[in-house]
Scaffold this motif. Sequence first.
Motif, PDB file in Angstrom:
ATOM      1  N   CYS A   1       2.499  -0.778  -6.866  1.00 41.30           N
ATOM      2  CA  CYS A   1       3.691  -1.636  -6.877  1.00 41.30           C
ATOM      3  C   CYS A   1       3.586  -2.769  -7.889  1.00 41.30           C
ATOM      4  CB  CYS A   1       3.944  -2.202  -5.473  1.00 41.30           C
ATOM      5  SG  CYS A   1       4.436  -0.951  -4.268  1.00 41.30           S
ATOM      6  N   SER A   2       2.364  -3.103  -8.301  1.00 35.81           N
ATOM      7  CA  SER A   2       2.206  -4.159  -9.308  1.00 35.81           C
ATOM      8  C   SER A   2       2.632  -3.676 -10.692  1.00 35.81           C
ATOM      9  CB  SER A   2       0.754  -4.640  -9.347  1.00 35.81           C
ATOM     10  OG  SER A   2      -0.106  -3.616  -9.820  1.00 35.81           O
ATOM     11  N   ALA A   3       2.765  -2.353 -10.836  1.00 35.42           N
ATOM     12  CA  ALA A   3       3.163  -1.786 -12.124  1.00 35.42           C
ATOM     13  C   ALA A   3       4.652  -1.471 -12.175  1.00 35.42           C
ATOM     14  CB  ALA A   3       2.355  -0.512 -12.398  1.00 35.42           C
ATOM     15  N   CYS A   4       5.386  -1.860 -11.132  1.00 35.46           N
ATOM     16  CA  CYS A   4       6.821  -1.549 -11.057  1.00 35.46           C
ATOM     17  C   CYS A   4       7.687  -2.616 -11.715  1.00 35.46           C
ATOM     18  CB  CYS A   4       7.250  -1.366  -9.600  1.00 35.46           C
ATOM     19  SG  CYS A   4       6.527   0.075  -8.792  1.00 35.46           S
ATOM     20  N   GLY A   5       7.049  -3.674 -12.228  1.00 44.31           N
ATOM     21  CA  GLY A   5       7.797  -4.740 -12.882  1.00 44.31           C
ATOM     22  C   GLY A   5       8.689  -5.498 -11.911  1.00 44.31           C
ATOM     23  N   SER A   6       9.709  -6.169 -12.457  1.00 45.91           N
ATOM     24  CA  SER A   6      10.593  -6.973 -11.625  1.00 45.91           C
ATOM     25  C   SER A   6      11.581  -6.115 -10.834  1.00 45.91           C
ATOM     26  CB  SER A   6      11.360  -7.982 -12.488  1.00 45.91           C
ATOM     27  OG  SER A   6      12.137  -7.306 -13.457  1.00 45.91           O
ATOM     28  N   SER A   7      11.635  -4.804 -11.140  1.00 41.12           N
ATOM     29  CA  SER A   7      12.520  -3.907 -10.396  1.00 41.12           C
ATOM     30  C   SER A   7      11.947  -3.586  -9.023  1.00 41.12           C
ATOM     31  CB  SER A   7      12.737  -2.600 -11.171  1.00 41.12           C
ATOM     32  OG  SER A   7      13.346  -2.849 -12.419  1.00 41.12           O
ATOM     33  N   GLY A   8      10.619  -3.606  -8.909  1.00 37.95           N
ATOM     34  CA  GLY A   8       9.976  -3.319  -7.648  1.00 37.95           C
ATOM     35  C   GLY A   8      10.064  -1.851  -7.264  1.00 37.95           C
ATOM     36  N   TYR A   9       9.508  -1.521  -6.120  1.00 34.47           N
ATOM     37  CA  TYR A   9       9.520  -0.160  -5.578  1.00 34.47           C
ATOM     38  C   TYR A   9      10.585  -0.092  -4.488  1.00 34.47           C
ATOM     39  CZ  TYR A   9       7.907   3.942  -2.933  1.00 34.47           C
ATOM     40  OH  TYR A   9       7.834   5.140  -2.258  1.00 34.47           O
ATOM     41  N   THR A  10      11.508   0.855  -4.626  1.00 34.51           N
ATOM     42  CA  THR A  10      12.596   0.986  -3.661  1.00 34.51           C
ATOM     43  C   THR A  10      12.079   1.540  -2.338  1.00 34.51           C
ATOM     44  OG1 THR A  10      14.196   1.381  -5.444  1.00 34.51           O
ATOM     45  CG2 THR A  10      14.854   2.027  -3.218  1.00 34.51           C
ATOM     46  N   ILE A  11      12.377   0.845  -1.258  1.00 33.34           N
ATOM     47  CA  ILE A  11      11.920   1.255   0.069  1.00 33.34           C
ATOM     48  C   ILE A  11      12.808   2.377   0.595  1.00 33.34           C
ATOM     49  CG2 ILE A  11      11.570   0.474   2.464  1.00 33.34           C
ATOM     50  CD1 ILE A  11      11.189  -2.370   1.265  1.00 33.34           C
ATOM     51  N   SER A  12      12.202   3.442   1.044  1.00 33.85           N
ATOM     52  CA  SER A  12      12.936   4.600   1.554  1.00 33.85           C
ATOM     53  C   SER A  12      13.602   4.278   2.887  1.00 33.85           C
ATOM     54  CB  SER A  12      11.975   5.785   1.737  1.00 33.85           C
ATOM     55  OG  SER A  12      12.596   6.839   2.436  1.00 33.85           O
ATOM     56  N   GLY A  13      14.735   4.927   3.133  1.00 31.03           N
ATOM     57  CA  GLY A  13      15.400   4.800   4.423  1.00 31.03           C
ATOM     58  C   GLY A  13      14.856   5.759   5.462  1.00 31.03           C
ATOM     59  N   ASP A  14      13.911   6.606   5.055  1.00 35.17           N
ATOM     60  CA  ASP A  14      13.297   7.579   5.964  1.00 35.17           C
ATOM     61  C   ASP A  14      12.170   6.885   6.726  1.00 35.17           C
ATOM     62  OD1 ASP A  14      11.892   9.638   7.206  1.00 35.17           O
ATOM     63  OD2 ASP A  14      12.199  11.049   5.562  1.00 35.17           O
ATOM     64  N   LEU A  15      12.426   6.524   7.978  1.00 36.00           N
ATOM     65  CA  LEU A  15      11.436   5.775   8.751  1.00 36.00           C
ATOM     66  C   LEU A  15      10.180   6.598   9.015  1.00 36.00           C
ATOM     67  CD1 LEU A  15      13.634   3.872  11.359  1.00 36.00           C
ATOM     68  CD2 LEU A  15      13.067   3.266   9.003  1.00 36.00           C
ATOM     69  N   ASN A  16      10.326   7.909   9.109  1.00 32.47           N
ATOM     70  CA  ASN A  16       9.154   8.757   9.307  1.00 32.47           C
ATOM     71  C   ASN A  16       8.245   8.718   8.088  1.00 32.47           C
ATOM     72  OD1 ASN A  16       7.687  10.802  10.924  1.00 32.47           O
ATOM     73  ND2 ASN A  16       8.225  12.165   9.230  1.00 32.47           N
ATOM     74  N   LEU A  17       8.854   8.683   6.902  1.00 32.24           N
ATOM     75  CA  LEU A  17       8.068   8.574   5.669  1.00 32.24           C
ATOM     76  C   LEU A  17       7.348   7.227   5.623  1.00 32.24           C
ATOM     77  CD1 LEU A  17       9.128   9.676   2.136  1.00 32.24           C
ATOM     78  CD2 LEU A  17       8.103   7.433   2.471  1.00 32.24           C
ATOM     79  N   ILE A  18       8.059   6.146   5.990  1.00 34.79           N
ATOM     80  CA  ILE A  18       7.430   4.820   6.015  1.00 34.79           C
ATOM     81  C   ILE A  18       6.260   4.806   6.989  1.00 34.79           C
ATOM     82  CG2 ILE A  18       7.790   2.379   6.566  1.00 34.79           C
ATOM     83  CD1 ILE A  18      10.661   2.677   5.617  1.00 34.79           C
ATOM     84  N   GLN A  19       6.427   5.482   8.108  1.00 36.46           N
ATOM     85  CA  GLN A  19       5.377   5.530   9.125  1.00 36.46           C
ATOM     86  C   GLN A  19       4.120   6.227   8.606  1.00 36.46           C
ATOM     87  OE1 GLN A  19       5.301   4.239  12.385  1.00 36.46           O
ATOM     88  NE2 GLN A  19       3.165   4.874  12.251  1.00 36.46           N
ATOM     89  N   THR A  20       4.299   7.200   7.719  1.00 34.84           N
ATOM     90  CA  THR A  20       3.159   7.987   7.238  1.00 34.84           C
ATOM     91  C   THR A  20       2.579   7.471   5.918  1.00 34.84           C
ATOM     92  OG1 THR A  20       4.672   9.553   6.142  1.00 34.84           O
ATOM     93  CG2 THR A  20       3.973  10.072   8.390  1.00 34.84           C
ATOM     94  N   LEU A  21       3.162   6.417   5.352  1.00 33.08           N
ATOM     95  CA  LEU A  21       2.646   5.874   4.099  1.00 33.08           C
ATOM     96  C   LEU A  21       1.210   5.394   4.256  1.00 33.08           C
ATOM     97  CD1 LEU A  21       5.585   3.694   2.692  1.00 33.08           C
ATOM     98  CD2 LEU A  21       4.651   5.757   1.648  1.00 33.08           C
ATOM     99  N   ILE A  22       0.392   5.692   3.261  1.00 32.87           N
ATOM    100  CA  ILE A  22      -0.959   5.131   3.185  1.00 32.87           C
ATOM    101  C   ILE A  22      -0.856   3.824   2.409  1.00 32.87           C
ATOM    102  CG2 ILE A  22      -3.311   5.485   2.345  1.00 32.87           C
ATOM    103  CD1 ILE A  22      -2.732   8.532   2.558  1.00 32.87           C
ATOM    104  N   LEU A  23      -1.281   2.721   3.009  1.00 39.28           N
ATOM    105  CA  LEU A  23      -1.134   1.401   2.409  1.00 39.28           C
ATOM    106  C   LEU A  23      -2.498   0.801   2.092  1.00 39.28           C
ATOM    107  CD1 LEU A  23       1.437  -0.018   5.015  1.00 39.28           C
ATOM    108  CD2 LEU A  23       1.984   1.110   2.850  1.00 39.28           C
TER     109      LEU A  23
END
Length: 382
Positions: free
Chosen positions: A183-205
């Motif tokens: 996400c530090s390489a996404c510039g000022s646009s940032g990384y768009t957060i998905s609306g898929d809550l299941n995907l958010i739940q499975t993200l490796i952070l």
Amino acid sequence: MEDLGRSSMRFFSDQRICYADILPPNEARARIEVAVLNFLRILNSRDPAISSLPLVNRKWSNSRVSKGLLTDVSRIFLCRSFCIRSLMRVKATKAFVRVWKVMEMCFRILIQEKRVTQRELFYLLICDSPEYFSSQLEVNRTIQDVVALLQCSRYSLGIMASSRGIVAGRLLLQEPNQEVVDCSACGSSGYTISGDLNLIQTLILKTDARYIIVVEKHAIFQRLLEDGISNHIPSIIITAKGYPDIATRFLLHRMSSKFPGMPILALVDWNPAGLAILCTFKYGSIGMGLEAYRYACNVKWVGLRRDDLHLVPEQALIPLKPRDLQIAKSLMSSEVLQDEYREELASMIESGQRAEIEALFFHGYDYLGKYIAKKVVQANYI
């Protein structure tokens, strides 16, 4: 299937449950089936009647704030008070039918193993039943009615969250079997957060940040990134571009769980709307009804605060609008508001003025990062 049916029947007879379960599709379908069977059973009884739909009451008067034993996080829950939708009440007739229409559509979606956004569901419903649905607001309210009846999350019903949120800074994200996103390489646009809550739940952070900074406005989010704030203050920056959507709140909740002890600092306007946004992140929202508690995080208000008003030029202070006073009244009537926030709100009302974050640019475009760094030190978050 018999066990699933028994489980659902127990659910409908247990009024102590006042939160939304996250269910697999087969159990969500079973709850819809049980609701239909109960309705038909009453219609076919010896003394047939049109049954009412008992919905958990989603008003502040039916809410309570619960604080965990091992955490500082307070969350909004709903108590055992019910309201009804009934064909016997003229004003509730269409609302009664809308509940069944939304449940029918959700059942179709679950059978097809699909997911839809609230906007997509709106168009499906106005095409299918235009006489009952004329606006997105009616659909949104009916979704909450269905959640309150079935006591399962909207995501369990196949309804995805619409997301406006973006995240940037010192955070690595990885979807299962996908490449790592820095996400530090996404510039000022940032990384768009998905609306898929299941995907958010499975993200490796992963992160080496020391703070999470929640920003009310997209423009301020971009300014902080352009100023390299995440390098000066090792941090993750996140914004919902205004009032927080579910997906953004859920990602923040996930980060707070994944990185316990990492301070979450909120930068919002000094006005009732800014405080309402902060409280939504911190406690959840009554508008989310039975799902509110799932998205609460221990967010700390770093600014703007009334002690900072000396930094704002007098000509940059803006008179409170009627909408501000309406929000202030709602917040004041809530038991969720802690004393120091209540004092801040009282100061806003007494002064009749509001201050926006952009007013700090009076001290230079690079001042905001310095302001946050100073507030972090003052608050002993280092």
